[in-house]
Design a protein around this motif. Sequence first.
Motif, short mmCIF file in Angstrom:
data_model
loop_
_atom_site.label_atom_id
_atom_site.label_comp_id
_atom_site.label_asym_id
_atom_site.label_seq_id
_atom_site.Cartn_x
_atom_site.Cartn_y
_atom_site.Cartn_z
N SER A 20 2.86 12.27 -20.07
CA SER A 20 2.90 11.00 -19.34
C SER A 20 4.32 10.45 -19.28
O SER A 20 4.76 9.92 -18.26
N ALA A 21 5.08 10.59 -20.39
CA ALA A 21 6.46 10.13 -20.39
C ALA A 21 7.31 10.93 -19.42
O ALA A 21 8.14 10.38 -18.68
N PHE A 22 7.09 12.25 -19.38
CA PHE A 22 7.86 13.09 -18.45
C PHE A 22 7.54 12.74 -17.01
O PHE A 22 8.45 12.63 -16.17
N GLU A 23 6.26 12.55 -16.69
CA GLU A 23 5.89 12.24 -15.31
C GLU A 23 6.49 10.90 -14.87
O GLU A 23 6.88 10.74 -13.71
N ALA A 24 6.58 9.94 -15.80
CA ALA A 24 7.18 8.65 -15.47
C ALA A 24 8.69 8.78 -15.26
O ALA A 24 9.28 8.03 -14.47
N LEU A 25 9.32 9.75 -15.95
CA LEU A 25 10.77 9.91 -15.90
C LEU A 25 11.24 10.95 -14.89
O LEU A 25 12.43 11.00 -14.56
N GLU A 26 10.33 11.79 -14.41
CA GLU A 26 10.73 12.99 -13.67
C GLU A 26 11.68 12.69 -12.51
O GLU A 26 12.71 13.35 -12.35
N ALA A 27 11.35 11.70 -11.70
CA ALA A 27 12.19 11.40 -10.54
C ALA A 27 13.58 10.95 -10.97
O ALA A 27 14.60 11.37 -10.39
N ALA A 28 13.65 10.11 -12.00
CA ALA A 28 14.94 9.61 -12.48
C ALA A 28 15.77 10.75 -13.08
O ALA A 28 16.99 10.84 -12.85
N LEU A 29 15.13 11.63 -13.83
CA LEU A 29 15.86 12.76 -14.43
C LEU A 29 16.40 13.68 -13.34
O LEU A 29 17.54 14.16 -13.43
N ARG A 73 23.84 9.66 -19.15
CA ARG A 73 22.77 8.92 -18.48
C ARG A 73 21.40 9.51 -18.81
O ARG A 73 20.42 8.77 -19.02
N LEU A 74 21.32 10.82 -18.89
CA LEU A 74 20.06 11.46 -19.25
C LEU A 74 19.63 11.09 -20.66
O LEU A 74 18.45 10.79 -20.91
N LEU A 75 20.57 11.12 -21.58
CA LEU A 75 20.26 10.74 -22.95
C LEU A 75 19.77 9.30 -23.02
O LEU A 75 18.82 8.97 -23.74
N GLU A 76 20.38 8.43 -22.24
CA GLU A 76 19.97 7.03 -22.20
C GLU A 76 18.54 6.89 -21.67
O GLU A 76 17.73 6.14 -22.23
N LEU A 77 18.23 7.62 -20.60
CA LEU A 77 16.89 7.57 -20.04
C LEU A 77 15.85 8.04 -21.05
O LEU A 77 14.77 7.45 -21.18
N LEU A 78 16.15 9.13 -21.74
CA LEU A 78 15.22 9.67 -22.72
C LEU A 78 15.03 8.72 -23.90
O LEU A 78 13.91 8.51 -24.38
N ARG A 79 16.14 8.14 -24.38
CA ARG A 79 16.04 7.18 -25.49
C ARG A 79 15.22 5.96 -25.08
O ARG A 79 14.37 5.48 -25.83
N ASP A 80 15.45 5.46 -23.86
CA ASP A 80 14.69 4.30 -23.38
C ASP A 80 13.21 4.60 -23.25
O ASP A 80 12.37 3.69 -23.34
N ALA A 81 12.87 5.89 -23.05
CA ALA A 81 11.46 6.30 -22.96
C ALA A 81 10.85 6.54 -24.33
O ALA A 81 9.67 6.92 -24.42
N GLY A 82 11.64 6.34 -25.39
CA GLY A 82 11.11 6.48 -26.73
C GLY A 82 11.21 7.88 -27.31
O GLY A 82 10.58 8.18 -28.33
N VAL A 83 12.00 8.76 -26.68
CA VAL A 83 12.15 10.12 -27.20
C VAL A 83 13.09 10.07 -28.41
O VAL A 83 14.20 9.53 -28.33
N ALA A 84 12.64 10.63 -29.51
CA ALA A 84 13.42 10.59 -30.75
C ALA A 84 14.69 11.43 -30.64
O ALA A 84 14.74 12.43 -29.92
N HIS A 85 15.71 10.99 -31.36
CA HIS A 85 17.00 11.69 -31.36
C HIS A 85 16.83 13.17 -31.73
O HIS A 85 17.42 14.05 -31.08
N GLU A 86 15.99 13.44 -32.73
CA GLU A 86 15.82 14.83 -33.18
C GLU A 86 15.02 15.67 -32.19
O GLU A 86 14.96 16.90 -32.33
N ALA A 87 14.41 15.04 -31.20
CA ALA A 87 13.63 15.79 -30.20
C ALA A 87 14.48 16.18 -29.00
O ALA A 87 13.98 16.75 -28.03
N MET A 88 15.80 15.86 -29.04
CA MET A 88 16.71 16.18 -27.94
C MET A 88 17.82 17.08 -28.43
O MET A 88 18.23 17.02 -29.58
#
Length: 301
Positions: A20-29, A73-88
Amino acid sequence: MSASHGGVENWRLTATLSRSAFEALEAALADHVDAVVAETVAAVRPAQDSPEDRLHVALFGTGATEDDPRPARLLELLRDAGVAHEAMNFKAVGSADWAARSLASFPPFAVGRFMLRGAHEAVPHRRYTLIVDAGPAFGSGRHETTQGCLLALDWLARRRRVRRVLDIGTGSGILAVAAARLWPARVLALDSDPMAVPAARETVRRNALFHRVTVIQGEGFRLHSGVRPGRADLICANIRAKPIAAMAPAFTRHLGPGGAVVLSGLLLGEEPLVLAAFRAVRLRLRHRIRSGDWATLILTR
């Protein structure tokens, strides 16, 4: 992890996040990368026990300069979506390594009678082999909706002959070439995305089916030239529930006598919406395939 990559021309950013997080972010990414590869964690690391809704996402960038703002910018988008630092994980890669890693994300796998592989894979060719290479997120065959459509086409091929196929929203062209593998049919594949059209044509070329599969840019059933595509024995659409339901009357206008329709891109809870729309135009459900949260429907006149 750091977004610093001074002077490196190519890079890869990987992350693990929910579907669900990826689908919400896909266009922005997609606005900040050259290619996106998204697969279930189980597909990437089969030995790892992980929920089906967790995705391993690889974001690729080329032609970077020292002040390229995209990774940050990608890191910022992922962090704002709640993706943990260790998951990137951000990593600079060479040009050859970039291609190898993107292609390595697509090992051969089977769906029904089909064997899907990249052009780089040295595996034995067989009748139902489909060659689909990594590229900008148009469909590699690993998503449940695409697999549901492939299984639906396989199911239909055991039961009826098809001479003309329409593939609405073709994406990578995978369903168009699959239909041409199953039947000696003429296939017209349409997509409104101008980037999808050349990707689908490349898939057709790699599968040596350009003599029977035509890819054209079009919105729904209308070609951008204003020409309508005529009638078909089979119509496929792997898009989303609301557009499919809205186009139900158009499906019947373009479906020949005794024809079949394969529909996907539908969440399980969206089945009633789609079925109601198609029952209203006198198409009936013949078979359904469910995978995870997704449904694929086969309807006939």
